[in-house]
Scaffold this active site. Structure first.
Site, PDB file in Angstrom:
ATOM      1  N   TYR A  93      -9.635   2.705  15.975  1.00 32.36           N
ATOM      2  CA  TYR A  93      -8.875   3.298  14.861  1.00 32.36           C
ATOM      3  C   TYR A  93      -8.889   4.826  14.968  1.00 32.36           C
ATOM      4  CZ  TYR A  93      -7.240   3.975  10.037  1.00 32.36           C
ATOM      5  OH  TYR A  93      -6.533   4.337   8.916  1.00 32.36           O
TER       6      TYR A  93
ATOM      7  N   GLY B 147       0.771  -1.233   0.000  1.00 27.29           N
ATOM      8  CA  GLY B 147       0.000   0.000   0.000  1.00 27.29           C
ATOM      9  C   GLY B 147       0.808   1.291   0.000  1.00 27.29           C
ATOM     10  N   ILE B 148       0.452   2.172   0.936  1.00 24.16           N
ATOM     11  CA  ILE B 148       1.038   3.512   1.004  1.00 24.16           C
ATOM     12  C   ILE B 148       2.545   3.436   1.302  1.00 24.16           C
ATOM     13  CG2 ILE B 148       1.031   5.654   2.362  1.00 24.16           C
ATOM     14  CD1 ILE B 148      -2.068   5.128   2.740  1.00 24.16           C
TER      15      ILE B 148
ATOM     16  N   VAL C  87       6.373  -3.281  14.724  1.00 24.29           N
ATOM     17  CA  VAL C  87       6.529  -1.979  15.395  1.00 24.29           C
ATOM     18  C   VAL C  87       6.087  -2.011  16.860  1.00 24.29           C
ATOM     19  CG1 VAL C  87       6.421  -0.591  13.288  1.00 24.29           C
ATOM     20  CG2 VAL C  87       4.297  -1.074  14.557  1.00 24.29           C
TER      21      VAL C  87
ATOM     22  N   ARG D  31     -19.283  -0.728   5.152  1.00 28.45           N
ATOM     23  CA  ARG D  31     -18.300  -0.698   4.064  1.00 28.45           C
ATOM     24  C   ARG D  31     -18.126   0.734   3.580  1.00 28.45           C
ATOM     25  NH1 ARG D  31     -17.396  -4.698   5.998  1.00 28.45           N
ATOM     26  NH2 ARG D  31     -17.582  -6.820   5.260  1.00 28.45           N
TER      27      ARG D  31
ATOM     28  N   GLY E  31       0.100   0.260  10.042  1.00 31.33           N
ATOM     29  CA  GLY E  31      -1.172   0.436  10.726  1.00 31.33           C
ATOM     30  C   GLY E  31      -2.177  -0.619  10.323  1.00 31.33           C
TER      31      GLY E  31
ATOM     32  N   LYS F 205      -5.620   7.279  15.641  1.00 34.37           N
ATOM     33  CA  LYS F 205      -5.185   8.294  14.680  1.00 34.37           C
ATOM     34  C   LYS F 205      -5.219   9.693  15.299  1.00 34.37           C
ATOM     35  CE  LYS F 205      -4.183   5.481  11.337  1.00 34.37           C
ATOM     36  NZ  LYS F 205      -2.794   5.326  10.866  1.00 34.37           N
TER      37      LYS F 205
END
Ligand SMILES: NC(=O)c1ccc[n+]([C@@H]2O[C@H](COP(=O)([O-])OP(=O)(O)OC[C@H]3O[C@@H](n4cnc5c(N)ncnc54)[C@H](O)[C@@H]3O)[C@@H](O)[C@H]2O)c1
Length: 251
Positions: free
Chosen positions: A146, A9-10, A54, A201, A82, A150
């Site tokens: 979550y 991903g990112i 991590v 979703r 994450g 964040k």
């Protein structure tokens, strides 16, 4: 430079941006398979794979020590690893889910930021970029743990920016909205059965009603913001949150 969660991903997109620019990148991830595939795809001697969880502070410290020894400095940290909790609200969030999500997303971020602090202070330079989320500011459609993790990242980074700014170090958050990655499947794999199926979703309704761009972002679009914050043009940007969300923050 170190990128956590770089196997997919990112994180993988960020690794590509930096390798393309000629930077030496240490890719860290829980999954050796994903790391190997990403490093093979990058096909560059500038990229290396490191299996690091991590949440394991000793393993994180050992990686930072390795980078310091091999590269002579720890110039950039991209704290990106994450997991996502499938939109579990207060009723569906068990203690086990809370501990896992907050443990990886928030305590994991603390572990990596803490680990690079010593070397960066010593060298009087450094860039810390943490991947947050629109979930720090907008509760739906993300889960309670979550959102909390964040929001916590924003607090952590703001305070670190204040503490480390005098040493020529910056710390900032890049906060994406919806990004086209496999985070849902990857998180289910990592979190296992502590993730409830809430049947919520992120679908067309979010795109149509909340995101002015009317589409999800590409990992490369998040990587571009990370790349900017690591570069010379961002030397005076510190303690900030850069939303890369197609305008969702404006909704
Ligand atoms: N995809 C989105 O819509 C979106 C939106 C906002 C924020 N984000 C954030 O962006 C970051 C990257 O997400 P992504 O969409 O690329 O997800 P992804 O699942 O595609 O990649 C995340 C990577 O992190 C790794 N990882 C998970 N736990 C780890 C741990 N304990 N130690 C080391 N590595 C670990 C996974 O193995 C995986 O390779 C996350 O922090 C996520 O919360 C994603």
């Amino acid at each position: 430079m170190i990128i956590t969660g770089a196997g997919a991903g990112i994180g993988a997109a960020a690794a590509k941006a930096f390798v393309d620019a000629g930077d030496r990148v240490y890719l860290a991830d829980l999954s050796l398979d994903r790391l190997k595939a990403t490093v093979a795809h990058l096909g560059s001697p500038l990229a290396s794979a490191h299996q690091v969880d991590v949440t394991d502070a000793d393993a994180v410290d050992a990686l930072v020590e390795l980078v310091k020894t091999e590269s002579g400095s720890v110039d950039v940290l991209v704290s990106n690893a994450g997991v996502f909790d499938a939109a579990a609200g207060i009723e569906a969030t068990t203690h086990a889910l809370w501990e896992k999500v907050v443990g990886i997303n928030l305590t994991g971020t603390f572990n990596v930021v803490k680990a690079v602090t010593g070397p960066m202070v010593e060298q009087r330079a450094g860039r810390i970029i943490s991947i947050g989320s629109i979930a720090a500011q907008r509760s739906m459609p993300d889960g309670l743990a979550y959102c909390t993790s964040k929001a916590g990242i924003e607090g952590l980074i703001r305070r670190a920016a204040y503490d480390l700014g005098p040493y020529g170090i910056t710390a900032n958050v890049v906060a994406p909205g919806v990004v086209r990655t496999d985070i849902r499947a990857t998180s289910t794999e990592i979190l296992g059965d502590v993730v409830p199926d809430t049947n919520v979703r992120i679908g067309d309704s979010v795109m149509d009603s909340l995101i002015p761009a009317r589409r999800g972002g590409e990992p490369s679009e998040i990587a571009a913001a990370v790349f900017f914050l690591a570069g010379p043009g961002a030397a005076y940007v510190n303690g900030d949150v850069l939303h890369v969300d197609g305008g969702w923050i404006a909704a």
